[in-house]
Design a protein around this motif. Structure first.
Motif, PDB file in Angstrom:
ATOM      1  N   TRP A  36       0.844  -1.189   0.000  1.00  0.00           N
ATOM      2  CA  TRP A  36       0.000   0.000   0.000  1.00  0.00           C
ATOM      3  C   TRP A  36       0.884   1.245   0.000  1.00  0.00           C
ATOM      4  CZ3 TRP A  36      -5.194  -0.243  -0.519  1.00  0.00           C
ATOM      5  CH2 TRP A  36      -5.796  -1.480  -0.291  1.00  0.00           C
ATOM      6  N   TYR A  37       0.532   2.180  -0.832  1.00  0.00           N
ATOM      7  CA  TYR A  37       1.134   3.501  -0.862  1.00  0.00           C
ATOM      8  C   TYR A  37       0.025   4.514  -0.597  1.00  0.00           C
ATOM      9  CZ  TYR A  37       5.444   1.695  -2.976  1.00  0.00           C
ATOM     10  OH  TYR A  37       6.620   1.030  -3.215  1.00  0.00           O
ATOM     11  N   ARG A  38       0.426   5.721  -0.282  1.00  0.00           N
ATOM     12  CA  ARG A  38      -0.564   6.784  -0.118  1.00  0.00           C
ATOM     13  C   ARG A  38      -0.014   8.097  -0.636  1.00  0.00           C
ATOM     14  NH1 ARG A  38      -0.657   7.354   6.535  1.00  0.00           N
ATOM     15  NH2 ARG A  38       1.410   8.328   6.783  1.00  0.00           N
ATOM     16  N   VAL A  48       3.504   2.883   2.416  1.00  0.00           N
ATOM     17  CA  VAL A  48       2.894   2.699   3.736  1.00  0.00           C
ATOM     18  C   VAL A  48       3.312   1.350   4.306  1.00  0.00           C
ATOM     19  CG1 VAL A  48       0.741   2.516   5.014  1.00  0.00           C
ATOM     20  CG2 VAL A  48       0.935   4.156   3.128  1.00  0.00           C
ATOM     21  N   TYR A  59       7.119  -1.456   7.073  1.00  0.00           N
ATOM     22  CA  TYR A  59       6.189  -0.355   7.273  1.00  0.00           C
ATOM     23  C   TYR A  59       6.921   0.980   7.290  1.00  0.00           C
ATOM     24  CZ  TYR A  59       2.959  -3.938   8.988  1.00  0.00           C
ATOM     25  OH  TYR A  59       2.138  -5.039   9.102  1.00  0.00           O
ATOM     26  N   VAL A  63       3.643   4.779  10.513  1.00  0.00           N
ATOM     27  CA  VAL A  63       2.471   3.923  10.746  1.00  0.00           C
ATOM     28  C   VAL A  63       2.789   2.697  11.584  1.00  0.00           C
ATOM     29  CG1 VAL A  63       1.502   4.702   8.552  1.00  0.00           C
ATOM     30  CG2 VAL A  63       2.681   2.487   8.662  1.00  0.00           C
ATOM     31  N   ASP A  89      -3.029  10.981   8.421  1.00  0.00           N
ATOM     32  CA  ASP A  89      -3.174   9.778   7.606  1.00  0.00           C
ATOM     33  C   ASP A  89      -4.107  10.013   6.417  1.00  0.00           C
ATOM     34  OD1 ASP A  89      -3.207   7.914  10.660  1.00  0.00           O
ATOM     35  OD2 ASP A  89      -1.533   8.086   9.241  1.00  0.00           O
ATOM     36  N   TYR A  93      -5.171   6.177  -0.859  1.00  0.00           N
ATOM     37  CA  TYR A  93      -4.370   4.969  -0.645  1.00  0.00           C
ATOM     38  C   TYR A  93      -4.436   4.095  -1.896  1.00  0.00           C
ATOM     39  CZ  TYR A  93      -3.665   6.085   4.245  1.00  0.00           C
ATOM     40  OH  TYR A  93      -3.271   6.691   5.418  1.00  0.00           O
TER      41      TYR A  93
END
Length: 115
Positions: A36-38, A48, A59, A63, A89, A93
């Motif tokens: 997962w990236y954001r 992420v 991680y 996070v 946050d 995402y």
């Protein structure tokens, strides 16, 4: 080719939780890692969390202790459990799959943390 579809984003209050899901279709047998990236407004996309075929995870420092990545790369599924969410946050995402050395991305799901 791999196609990715994310779900689970939404609006949550600070301190709340959300669970993101991602499902891959296509030639998923060549996937070596999923993650997962954001990307927050005005900022670059950042990693992420990531999980490899061997189950190793990594991680972002921001996070650690709050988010947990899980999934089954062989089935093309990855999840992100997000707890103790903070306003910082807030971002879109994106699910990511590494397939024979190439990155594939979903269209993203918006997470907004606000009271």
């Amino acid at each position: 080719q791999v196609q990715l579809v994310e779900s689970g984003g939404g609006l949550v209050q600070p301190g709340g939780s959300l669970r993101l899901s991602c499902a891959a279709t296509g030639m998923i047998s060549g996937i070596s890692a999923m993650g997962w990236y954001r990307q927050a407004p005005g900022k670059a996309r950042e990693l992420v969390a990531i999980i490899t075929n061997g189950g190793n995870t990594d991680y972002a420092d921001s996070v650690k202790g709050r988010f947990t990545i899980s999934g089954d790369n062989a089935r093309g599924t990855v999840y992100l459990q997000m707890n103790s969410l903070k306003p910082e946050d807030t971002a879109v995402y994106y699910c990511d799959a590494v397939h024979w050395g190439m990155n594939y991305w979903g269209e993203g799901t918006l997470v907004t943390v606000s009271s």
